[in-house]
Design an enzyme around this catalytic site. Structure first.
Site, mmCIF file in Angstrom:
data_model
loop_
_atom_site.group_PDB
_atom_site.id
_atom_site.type_symbol
_atom_site.label_atom_id
_atom_site.label_comp_id
_atom_site.label_asym_id
_atom_site.label_seq_id
_atom_site.Cartn_x
_atom_site.Cartn_y
_atom_site.Cartn_z
ATOM 1 N N HIS A 132 -14.858 18.219 32.528
ATOM 2 C CA HIS A 132 -13.622 18.735 31.804
ATOM 3 C C HIS A 132 -14.098 19.467 30.669
ATOM 4 C CE1 HIS A 132 -10.174 18.768 29.235
ATOM 5 N NE2 HIS A 132 -9.504 18.565 30.406
ATOM 6 N N ASP A 209 -17.024 9.672 30.662
ATOM 7 C CA ASP A 209 -15.481 10.020 30.390
ATOM 8 C C ASP A 209 -14.758 9.601 31.561
ATOM 9 O OD1 ASP A 209 -13.127 11.485 30.269
ATOM 10 O OD2 ASP A 209 -14.017 13.465 30.290
ATOM 11 N N GLN A 212 -9.841 9.936 33.893
ATOM 12 C CA GLN A 212 -9.044 9.983 35.052
ATOM 13 C C GLN A 212 -9.283 8.666 35.772
ATOM 14 O OE1 GLN A 212 -6.865 11.693 35.814
ATOM 15 N NE2 GLN A 212 -7.224 13.504 34.472
ATOM 16 N N LYS A 235 -2.661 8.938 29.714
ATOM 17 C CA LYS A 235 -2.857 9.147 31.098
ATOM 18 C C LYS A 235 -2.512 7.656 31.586
ATOM 19 C CE LYS A 235 -5.871 13.201 30.906
ATOM 20 N NZ LYS A 235 -5.209 14.432 31.218
ATOM 21 N N CYS A 373 -8.796 23.071 32.912
ATOM 22 C CA CYS A 373 -9.886 22.984 32.042
ATOM 23 C C CYS A 373 -11.497 22.415 32.465
ATOM 24 C CB CYS A 373 -9.233 21.623 30.925
ATOM 25 S SG CYS A 373 -7.922 22.063 29.986
#
Ligand code: PLP
Length: 417
Positions: A132, A209, A212, A235, A373
């Protein structure tokens, strides 16, 4: 093998989306809504909405400052939220949990504080092709400031993480590896255990990261052994404006603050300031108190469903969607496969993703279309954009049927059925 997941995948209770939808007021207020954009931001359960309102009604005051009972209560909620996050990701201690605005701010904090202090000209930061923009741009900004090199690990032929290619780009000059845990365009689960092992063998630190991943996988900092981990509250069914940077305590101890202000200091004179220890050193100013409380409510909500149950639910729905879309003539799933979770990107021959998303919206089906993104990934895949469906605990097969029907209608409209 996903070490942090496999340990817990037996005898999980199951998620029941139909019943759960009643816990998400957005569905009552938008009858017929088929919400397939949870990867962008999850809808909020009643437990978070009502719990936050209740906090504001009964317990709200500024934290860490007042000696009065109300402020002490608010402080204990704020500190309690940090403990809940620690438990949620199995960190060793609450001093390893820094509240930030979201994953983007967490990565920027690491780049500006740790990167500017410990990286020198010629040192390498390795990212992957799946990232991202939030895990690309902060490193490019560091490259401008510190003259580091940014190295990009390649994709494999299926559009997944290429472990052999990653191994090849590592070198003694690699000081940091910053990789997504689950890719936001394709849902690809990267082999984080191998990534951490290989990077550490080179003496490099690892940032994952988890934007998600945290909403979908049980994540365990002690099992993963990464050095930094970031995720966003919104999220994970929590509020916007709050997120988490995890970092090993020994690393945080050596990192200078990146912003100055109240709350991050022990003493201030005009001559000199002594900073607080982590995590407060990295939280200048009045923090997002209600955000932290909301995040705690959201993480408790996820725990109440069972993290294994969420994983099983997202896995099954991802497979179901890939199969359903691949079975449609003229439709192709982009970079899917068995190692994907919670997100399915696809293209429809002859229909631009933006047109598709607009037509789907007329059928009450909310998906995302665009570059998500991740423009460098799109360039590598040779696509200007994809359509993307992504899932939450309230998503089920009926949503996928609605998606498939609406895609068929779009194909007919565009004369490409
Ligand atoms: C993989 C990934 N990383 C980082 C981000 C940025 O998250 P935020 O905008 O909450 O900081 C996102 C958001 O979509 C994401 O999917």
């Amino acid at each position: 093998m996903i070490r942090s997941v496999t340990a817990r995948t037996t005898a999980a209770p199951s998620v029941d989306p139909l019943t759960l939808r009643q816990e998400f007021p957005v569905f009552a207020h938008n009858p017929g809504l088929v919400f397939l954009d949870t990867a962008a931001s999850a809808q909020k359960p009643r437990a978070v909405i009502d719990g936050l309102a209740e906090f504001y009604r009964r317990d709200y005051a500024n934290v860490h400052r007042g000696v009065y009972a109300l402020s002490e209560r608010a402080t204990s909620r704020y500190d309690g939220a940090r403990e809940t996050v620690r438990r949620f990701i199995n960190a060793r201690d609450t001093g390893e949990i820094v509240f930030v605005r979201g994953a983007s701010e967490g990565i920027n904090l690491v780049a500006q504080s740790w990167g500017s202090t410990f990286l020198q000209a010629g040192d390498q930061v390795v990212i992957s092709s799946l990232e991202h923009h939030s895990n690309i741009v902060p490193w490019q900004m560091l490259r401008e400031r510190a003259n580091i090199e940014l190295v990009v690990a390649p994709l494999d032929v299926a559009g997944g993480f290429d472990l052999a290619g990653f191994r090849d780009v590592l070198s003694p000059r690699t000081k940091l590896v910053a990789i997504t845990h689950v890719a936001n365009v394709t849902g690809h689960i990267t082999p984080v255990d191998d990534i951490v092992t290989l990077a550490h063998a080179q003496g490099a630190k690892v940032l994952l990261d988890g934007c998600q991943a945290a909403p979908r996988l049980p994540v365990d900092m002690q099992a993963l052994d990464c050095d930094f981990y970031v995720f966003s509250g919104h999220k994970c069914y929590g509020p916007t404006g709050i997120g988490v940077l995890y970092a090993k305590r020994s690393i945080l101890d050596d990192m200078p603050p990146w912003q100055g202000g109240g709350d991050m200091i022990e003493t201030v004179t005009f001559a000199k300031t002594i900073y607080q220890p982590p995590p407060y050193r990295f939280e200048a100013g009045t923090p997002d108190i209600s955000g932290a409380v909301g995040l705690e409510l959201a993480l408790n909500f996820m725990e109440s469903l069972g993290r294994d149950a969420i994983l099983a639910h997202e896995t099954a729905l991802t497979e179901y969607t890939q199969e359903a879309l691949n079975a449609l003539p003229g439709v192709r799933v982009v970079g899917g496969g068995p190692r994907s979770l919670g997100v399915v990107s696809f293209e429809v021959n002859g229909v631009h993703p933006h047109d598709l998303a607009t037509i789907l919206d007329r059928h009450n089906v909310a998906i995302r279309a665009g570059h998500h993104c991740a423009q460098p990934l799109m360039d590598q895949l040779g696509l200007p954009a994809t359509a993307r469906a992504s899932f939450g605990v309230y998503s089920d097969e009926s949503d996928i049927h609605a998606l498939v029907d609406a895609v068929r209608t779009a194909q007919t409209l565009f004369g490409c059925a």
